[in-house]
Design a protein around this motif. Sequence first.
Motif, PDB file in Angstrom:
ATOM      1  N   PHE A 145       0.833  -1.206   0.000  1.00 24.44           N
ATOM      2  CA  PHE A 145       0.000   0.000   0.000  1.00 24.44           C
ATOM      3  C   PHE A 145       0.868   1.258   0.000  1.00 24.44           C
ATOM      4  N   THR A 146       1.918   1.275   0.809  1.00 23.19           N
ATOM      5  CA  THR A 146       2.805   2.442   0.861  1.00 23.19           C
ATOM      6  C   THR A 146       3.503   2.653  -0.475  1.00 23.19           C
ATOM      7  N   CYS A 147       3.949   1.576  -1.101  1.00 18.95           N
ATOM      8  CA  CYS A 147       4.591   1.688  -2.429  1.00 18.95           C
ATOM      9  C   CYS A 147       3.615   2.243  -3.460  1.00 18.95           C
ATOM     10  N   ILE A 148       2.359   1.819  -3.385  1.00 24.87           N
ATOM     11  CA  ILE A 148       1.341   2.338  -4.302  1.00 24.87           C
ATOM     12  C   ILE A 148       1.139   3.827  -4.096  1.00 24.87           C
ATOM     13  N   GLN A 149       1.114   4.265  -2.834  1.00 25.17           N
ATOM     14  CA  GLN A 149       0.947   5.689  -2.563  1.00 25.17           C
ATOM     15  C   GLN A 149       2.112   6.498  -3.138  1.00 25.17           C
ATOM     16  N   ILE A 150       3.311   5.950  -3.062  1.00 25.28           N
ATOM     17  CA  ILE A 150       4.477   6.639  -3.628  1.00 25.28           C
ATOM     18  C   ILE A 150       4.371   6.708  -5.146  1.00 25.28           C
ATOM     19  N   ILE A 151       3.960   5.596  -5.764  1.00 23.54           N
ATOM     20  CA  ILE A 151       3.810   5.566  -7.224  1.00 23.54           C
ATOM     21  C   ILE A 151       2.769   6.584  -7.677  1.00 23.54           C
ATOM     22  N   MET A 163      -3.109   5.230 -13.024  1.00 24.66           N
ATOM     23  CA  MET A 163      -3.192   5.489 -11.583  1.00 24.66           C
ATOM     24  C   MET A 163      -4.560   5.090 -11.025  1.00 24.66           C
ATOM     25  N   ALA A 164      -5.606   5.179 -11.848  1.00 27.41           N
ATOM     26  CA  ALA A 164      -6.937   4.749 -11.403  1.00 27.41           C
ATOM     27  C   ALA A 164      -6.962   3.235 -11.188  1.00 27.41           C
ATOM     28  N   ILE A 165      -6.289   2.508 -12.080  1.00 25.56           N
ATOM     29  CA  ILE A 165      -6.191   1.054 -11.908  1.00 25.56           C
ATOM     30  C   ILE A 165      -5.410   0.719 -10.644  1.00 25.56           C
ATOM     31  N   VAL A 166      -4.297   1.422 -10.456  1.00 23.04           N
ATOM     32  CA  VAL A 166      -3.486   1.200  -9.262  1.00 23.04           C
ATOM     33  C   VAL A 166      -4.267   1.568  -7.999  1.00 23.04           C
ATOM     34  N   GLN A 167      -5.126   2.581  -8.117  1.00 23.75           N
ATOM     35  CA  GLN A 167      -5.926   3.015  -6.969  1.00 23.75           C
ATOM     36  C   GLN A 167      -6.850   1.898  -6.493  1.00 23.75           C
ATOM     37  N   SER A 168      -7.396   1.149  -7.415  1.00 26.03           N
ATOM     38  CA  SER A 168      -8.281   0.044  -7.024  1.00 26.03           C
ATOM     39  C   SER A 168      -7.506  -1.039  -6.288  1.00 26.03           C
ATOM     40  N   ILE A 169      -6.272  -1.288  -6.700  1.00 28.41           N
ATOM     41  CA  ILE A 169      -5.430  -2.259  -5.996  1.00 28.41           C
ATOM     42  C   ILE A 169      -5.058  -1.723  -4.613  1.00 28.41           C
ATOM     43  N   GLY A 170      -4.773  -0.414  -4.550  1.00 24.56           N
ATOM     44  CA  GLY A 170      -4.474   0.201  -3.269  1.00 24.56           C
ATOM     45  C   GLY A 170      -5.643   0.105  -2.302  1.00 24.56           C
ATOM     46  N   GLY A 171      -6.858   0.250  -2.815  1.00 25.25           N
ATOM     47  CA  GLY A 171      -8.035   0.111  -1.969  1.00 25.25           C
ATOM     48  C   GLY A 171      -8.159  -1.294  -1.395  1.00 25.25           C
TER      49      GLY A 171
END
Length: 264
Positions: A145-151, A163-171
Motif C-alpha cells: 500500500f505504501t509503495c502504491i501511494q508513492i507511485i 493510476m486509477a487502476i493502481v488506486q483500485s489495488i491500493g483500496g
Amino acid sequence: QHNDQYQHIGTSSNDINGNAVNSDNMPPSRCCKKLWDYQDTPEAKGYALLALGRGVAVMANVVYNAALLELAKTAAGCLTGMEKEAAGINYECNNKIYGQNPLALISNIAVVTGLLSAFFMPFIGVILDFTSYRRFIGILFSVVFTCIQIIQISVGPKTWFLMAIVQSIGGFCFAGIIMTSLAYLPEICEAVGQEKHSKYTARFTGKQFTVQALFLMLIGGLSYAFNISNDSTSTARMAMGINAFFITILFGVGWHKYMPSRPA
C-alpha cells in the motif's frame, strides 16, 4: 494486580504527592499523555499507530480521487473548474473516455476494489485466524500500500488512467490492512478486559478521525500557501507525498515495534 493497573485510566490519577487528581482538572499535557497510556499492552499501542496511519491515508486518497475525477473529465473533453462554472449550472457532459462516463470513475474503482476483496478476503481471513502469518500479512499489505501511494505521486494527464487502476489495488490493500488490524482486537480485549477495551476502541476511532481532520487542514493550508488550491493534480501529488512520509513511519513503527507475531 494486573487489573488494578487499568482501574483509574481516564478517571483519576495521583500527583507527585500521592493526591488524587481528577482527569477533568488535569493539565493538557497530562491529559494527552493519558490518551496514549495503554499500559503494558503493545498491541494497543500498535493498533493506535495503525489507526493514525489509516486516518492520514483516507484523507489523502479523498483528495487524490478528486484529482482523478477532474483529470478523467478533462481527458473526455468535459469542462472543469472555472470553465464549468462559467458554463452555468445546467451544463452536462455526456462524453466518454475508455468506454465509461468520467463521472463513474470513482465508483468503478470502488467496484473493482470490492470484487478483489470479495474474492480474496475469505482466504486471507483463514490465514489470519489459523496460521502464524498474521503479522506478516499485515506488513505485506502495508508495504504494498505504501509503495502504491508513492507511485501515485506521478499522477497527471498522461498517467491518470493507470493510476486509477493502481488506486483500485491500493483500496484492496487498505482493506487488507484494516482486516489484519482488527484481528488483534480480541486479544487486546482479553488482555485488558471488556471495559478498558471499549475505552481503547473509542480512543482508536477518535485518533483516526482527528488525524483525518488535521491532515485535511494541513493540505488545505499548504495548497493555499503554495498557490495550488485551484490545481487539483498538484494538490493530489502533494497530499500523496506527505501521506507516504507519514504512513511509512506510522505503519513501520506500529508493525515492527508493537504488533507481535501470533502462533497458529
